[in-house]
Enzyme design. Structure first.
Site, mmCIF file in Angstrom:
data_model
loop_
_atom_site.group_PDB
_atom_site.id
_atom_site.type_symbol
_atom_site.label_atom_id
_atom_site.label_comp_id
_atom_site.label_asym_id
_atom_site.label_seq_id
_atom_site.Cartn_x
_atom_site.Cartn_y
_atom_site.Cartn_z
ATOM 1 N N HIS A 106 0.861 -1.193 0.000
ATOM 2 C CA HIS A 106 0.000 0.000 0.000
ATOM 3 C C HIS A 106 0.894 1.238 0.000
ATOM 4 O O HIS A 106 1.834 1.315 0.790
ATOM 5 C CB HIS A 106 -0.868 -0.035 1.262
ATOM 6 C CG HIS A 106 -1.926 0.999 1.302
ATOM 7 N ND1 HIS A 106 -1.667 2.327 1.554
ATOM 8 C CD2 HIS A 106 -3.267 0.921 1.129
ATOM 9 C CE1 HIS A 106 -2.803 3.009 1.528
ATOM 10 N NE2 HIS A 106 -3.787 2.182 1.266
ATOM 11 N N CYS B 6 -3.597 2.477 -4.424
ATOM 12 C CA CYS B 6 -4.498 3.308 -3.619
ATOM 13 C C CYS B 6 -4.533 4.705 -4.230
ATOM 14 O O CYS B 6 -3.630 5.522 -4.018
ATOM 15 C CB CYS B 6 -4.060 3.365 -2.160
ATOM 16 S SG CYS B 6 -5.166 4.447 -1.215
ATOM 17 N N HIS C 118 -7.659 0.507 -4.576
ATOM 18 C CA HIS C 118 -8.471 1.301 -3.651
ATOM 19 C C HIS C 118 -8.975 2.515 -4.414
ATOM 20 O O HIS C 118 -8.171 3.328 -4.874
ATOM 21 C CB HIS C 118 -7.633 1.810 -2.474
ATOM 22 C CG HIS C 118 -7.319 0.773 -1.447
ATOM 23 N ND1 HIS C 118 -6.599 1.056 -0.306
ATOM 24 C CD2 HIS C 118 -7.654 -0.537 -1.362
ATOM 25 C CE1 HIS C 118 -6.494 -0.051 0.432
ATOM 26 N NE2 HIS C 118 -7.112 -1.027 -0.195
ATOM 27 N N ASP D 161 -12.620 3.005 -1.020
ATOM 28 C CA ASP D 161 -11.872 3.262 0.212
ATOM 29 C C ASP D 161 -12.461 4.506 0.862
ATOM 30 O O ASP D 161 -12.654 5.513 0.193
ATOM 31 C CB ASP D 161 -10.408 3.492 -0.164
ATOM 32 C CG ASP D 161 -9.495 3.528 1.036
ATOM 33 O OD1 ASP D 161 -9.876 3.010 2.091
ATOM 34 O OD2 ASP D 161 -8.378 4.075 0.903
ATOM 35 N N HIS D 162 -12.712 4.425 2.117
ATOM 36 C CA HIS D 162 -13.292 5.530 2.897
ATOM 37 C C HIS D 162 -14.582 6.022 2.236
ATOM 38 O O HIS D 162 -14.865 5.734 1.082
ATOM 39 C CB HIS D 162 -12.331 6.708 3.049
ATOM 40 C CG HIS D 162 -11.009 6.300 3.627
ATOM 41 N ND1 HIS D 162 -9.938 7.147 3.729
ATOM 42 C CD2 HIS D 162 -10.580 5.121 4.154
ATOM 43 C CE1 HIS D 162 -8.918 6.503 4.277
ATOM 44 N NE2 HIS D 162 -9.291 5.272 4.533
ATOM 45 N N TYR E 33 -14.612 4.553 7.664
ATOM 46 C CA TYR E 33 -15.293 3.348 7.169
ATOM 47 C C TYR E 33 -16.790 3.350 7.504
ATOM 48 O O TYR E 33 -17.321 2.441 8.126
ATOM 49 C CB TYR E 33 -14.585 2.089 7.690
ATOM 50 C CG TYR E 33 -13.239 1.925 7.024
ATOM 51 C CD1 TYR E 33 -13.125 1.270 5.804
ATOM 52 C CD2 TYR E 33 -12.096 2.499 7.564
ATOM 53 C CE1 TYR E 33 -11.902 1.165 5.160
ATOM 54 C CE2 TYR E 33 -10.868 2.397 6.930
ATOM 55 C CZ TYR E 33 -10.782 1.725 5.725
ATOM 56 O OH TYR E 33 -9.573 1.623 5.082
HETATM 57 C C1 DNO Z 1 -6.662 3.209 5.797
HETATM 58 C C2 DNO Z 1 -6.066 2.116 5.054
HETATM 59 C C3 DNO Z 1 -4.695 1.704 5.519
HETATM 60 C C4 DNO Z 1 -4.313 0.395 4.870
HETATM 61 C C5 DNO Z 1 -2.976 -0.139 5.280
HETATM 62 C C6 DNO Z 1 -2.604 -1.323 4.425
HETATM 63 O O1 DNO Z 1 -7.798 3.475 5.638
HETATM 64 O O2 DNO Z 1 -6.053 2.355 3.695
HETATM 65 O O3 DNO Z 1 -4.677 1.564 6.894
HETATM 66 O O4 DNO Z 1 -5.233 -0.586 5.194
HETATM 67 O O5 DNO Z 1 -2.013 0.829 5.169
HETATM 68 O O6 DNO Z 1 -1.546 -1.997 4.983
#
Ligand code: DNO
Length: 395
Positions: free
Chosen positions: A240, A278, A305, A348-349, A365
Site C-alpha cells: 500500500h 491506492c 483502492h 476506500d473511505h 469506514y
Molecule cells: C486506511 C487504510 C490503511 C491500509 C494499510 C494497508 O484506511 O487504507 O490503513 O489498510 O495501510 O496496509
C-alpha cells in the site's frame, strides 16, 4: 473489476447480509485479533473464510497482514518475524486466499488530523491540516528538530493554535492522529492505551537515524526473504502506498511516487511483488498524476483502492467524493477495466452521512458514505465496460 468491501470481521456492525444486498462480491478482511507478528493459523483462516462463504461471498483480499515494526527498522528478531510472515502466507494459500495487502510505513500507518470535517451539506469527511499536524508535532509530541520540517507559515499557524486550543481539542487531535486511525489497522496504539503519546514516542525512538536508503534496504530484505514462499504458494503481495505520500514526523516514507514504485517493483522483479493501487493516497501528493501511474503499473497491480482527494492552496488535503478530485477515478476505472479487468477493487473511505456518525464505525469506514461511493463506482464501471464493448465489439 471485482467489487469488494473492507469488513472488520464478525464484530463489525455492518454485516455480510447487508453487504450482499448492496452488490458486494468479495470481502477484504484480516484476522484482526491475532497480535502483530504472530502466525495466522490455518484453522482460524478457514473458519473465517467459511463464514464469509456461507453468506454467499468470498474472501478476496487480506488487508492487512501487518509487517512488524522490527522488520521495518531492521531489528534483531526480524528473521524470526519474517519466518512467521511466510507461515501465515502459506496458511492463507492453503485456504485459497492469494492476495495480501501490507504497508511499509514506519510507526504511523495513515495520517489524518480531522475525522469529521464538516461539509456544507451536513455530511463530513476526513481531512489533513498541515497546521494542526505541525501543532501536534511541535507542541504535543515535542519532537526534537521538528521546527526544521515546517514552513514559516506553518510554524506561525501552529503557534497560534498553541494559544487557542482547548484541552478537549488537544485530546481530539491526539485521538485522530495516533489512536482512532491506527488501532484498528495495526494495533500499535489502541483506545485502551492510557498514555498514547508516550507510547508513540517510544515507537518513534526505534527509528532514530533511519534514512530513506536504509528503509529501502529493509524493504528489499523483506521482499527477498518472502518471495520464495510467494512463488511456491502463489501469493500476490501488494504494498500500500504511504498515506499521505510524504515524510512525516521525521520518518522516511518510501512508497510515495513514480520513482519509489519503479524501484520497489524492480528491486525484486517478480509478479508476486505487486502494488495496492491506492488512488486516494497517491492523489494526496501534488507530484503524482494518478491516471498516468495507473497506466504504467496496471499489470503489477493486484488490488485497487478507489478514493480521491483535493489538495488545497495551503497544502492541506480533503477526501473528495469518489467522482471528483485529483484521483480522476473515472479515467482510472477505464484504465484498469482495459488492462487488468479481474482485479479486486474496493471503495476506500466514504463520507459520514445519514446517521453513520451514531454507529461507531472505524474512522473513514462509514456504511452509507461507502455505499454511495460503491454505487457511483459501480455505475462508472458499467459505463466504461459498455463503451469498451462499443469500441471493440468482438472482445
Ligand atoms: C486506511 C487504510 C490503511 C491500509 C494499510 C494497508 O484506511 O487504507 O490503513 O489498510 O495501510 O496496509
Amino acid at each position: 473489476m471485482e467489487k469488494t468491501w473492507r469488513w472488520f470481521g464478525k464484530k463489525d456492525a455492518i454485516t455480510l447480509t447487508m453487504l450482499r444486498q448492496i452488490g458486494v462480491e468479495g470481502i477484504v478482511t484480516a484476522l484482526h485479533d491475532v497480535p502483530n507478528g504472530e502466525i495466522w493459523q490455518e484453522h482460524d483462516i478457514r473458519e473465517l473464510r467459511d463464514y464469509i462463504e456461507a453468506a454467499g461471498l468470498r474472501w478476496s483480499v487480506v488487508e492487512s497482514l501487518p509487517v512488524s515494526e522490527s522488520i521495518k527498522y531492521g531489528g534483531a528478531d526480524r528473521d524470526a518475524l519474517i519466518q512467521n510472515y511466510c507461515r501465515s502466507l502459506e496458511n492463507l494459500s492453503r485456504c485459497g486466499i492469494h492476495t495480501v495487502c501490507y504497508n511499509f510505513m514506519p510507526v504511523l500507518d495513515w495520517a489524518r488530523t480531522d475525522l469529521d470535517y464538516a461539509w456544507a451539506d451536513g455530511s463530513s469527511s476526513l481531512y489533513f491540516s498541515r497546521a494542526r499536524f505541525a501543532f501536534f508535532d511541535l507542541y504535543i509530541l515535542k519532537r526534537e528538530g521538528a521546527e526544521n520540517d515546517y514552513s514559516d507559515a506553518e510554524l506561525h499557524a501552529a503557534a497560534e493554535l498553541e494559544q487557542t486550543m482547548t484541552d478537549d481539542e488537544r485530546r481530539a487531535l491526539i485521538d485522530a492522529i495516533i489512536v482512532k486511525t491506527q488501532g484498528f489497522v495495526n494495533g500499535n496504539i489502541t483506545e485502551n492505551d492510557s498514555q498514547p503519546v508516550e507510547l508513540f514516542r517510544q515507537l518513534l525512538d526505534l527509528y532514530k537515524g533511519m534514512t530513506p536508503a536504509r528503509l529501502r534496504e529493509n524493504l528489499q530484505y523483506f521482499l527477498e526473504a518472502v518471495m520464495p514462499t510467494c512463488r511456491a504458494f502463489d501469493m500476490n503481495l501488494c504494498i500500500h502506498p504511504d498515506d499521505p505520500p510524504m515524510p512525516l514526523l521525521g520518518l522516511p516514507r518510501i512508497v510515495t511516487c513514480d520513482d519509489d514504485i519503479d524501484w520497489l517493483l524492480h528491486c525484486v522483479d517478480d509478479p508476486h511483488n505487486g502494488l495496492t493501487f491506492c488512488c486516494g493516497s497517491l492523489s494526496a501528493g501534488a507530484h503524482n498524476d494518478v491516471p498516468a501511474l495507473a497506466r504504467k503499473y496496471a499489470t503489477r497491480t493486484h488490488f485497487v483502492h478507489l478514493r480521491s482527494t483535493d489538495i488545497l492552496p495551503n497544502g492541506d488535503f480533503i477526501e473528495a467524493d469518489h467522482l471528483h478530485g485529483r484521483a480522476r477515478l473515472v479515467e482510472v476505472c477505464r484504465i484498469f477495466e482495459r488492462l487488468n479487468p479481474t482485479l479486486p477493487m474496493r471503495v476506500d473511505h466514504g463520507r459520514t452521512m445519514l446517521g453513520d456518525d451514531k454507529c461507531g464505525y472505524n474512522a473513514g469506514y462509514s456504511f452509507h458514505g461507502r455505499m454511495m461511493g460503491l454505487a457511483q463506482m459501480d455505475g462508472v464501471m458499467a459505463a466504461v465496460k459498455e463503451m469498451e464493448h462499443e469500441q471493440n465489439p468482438n472482445q
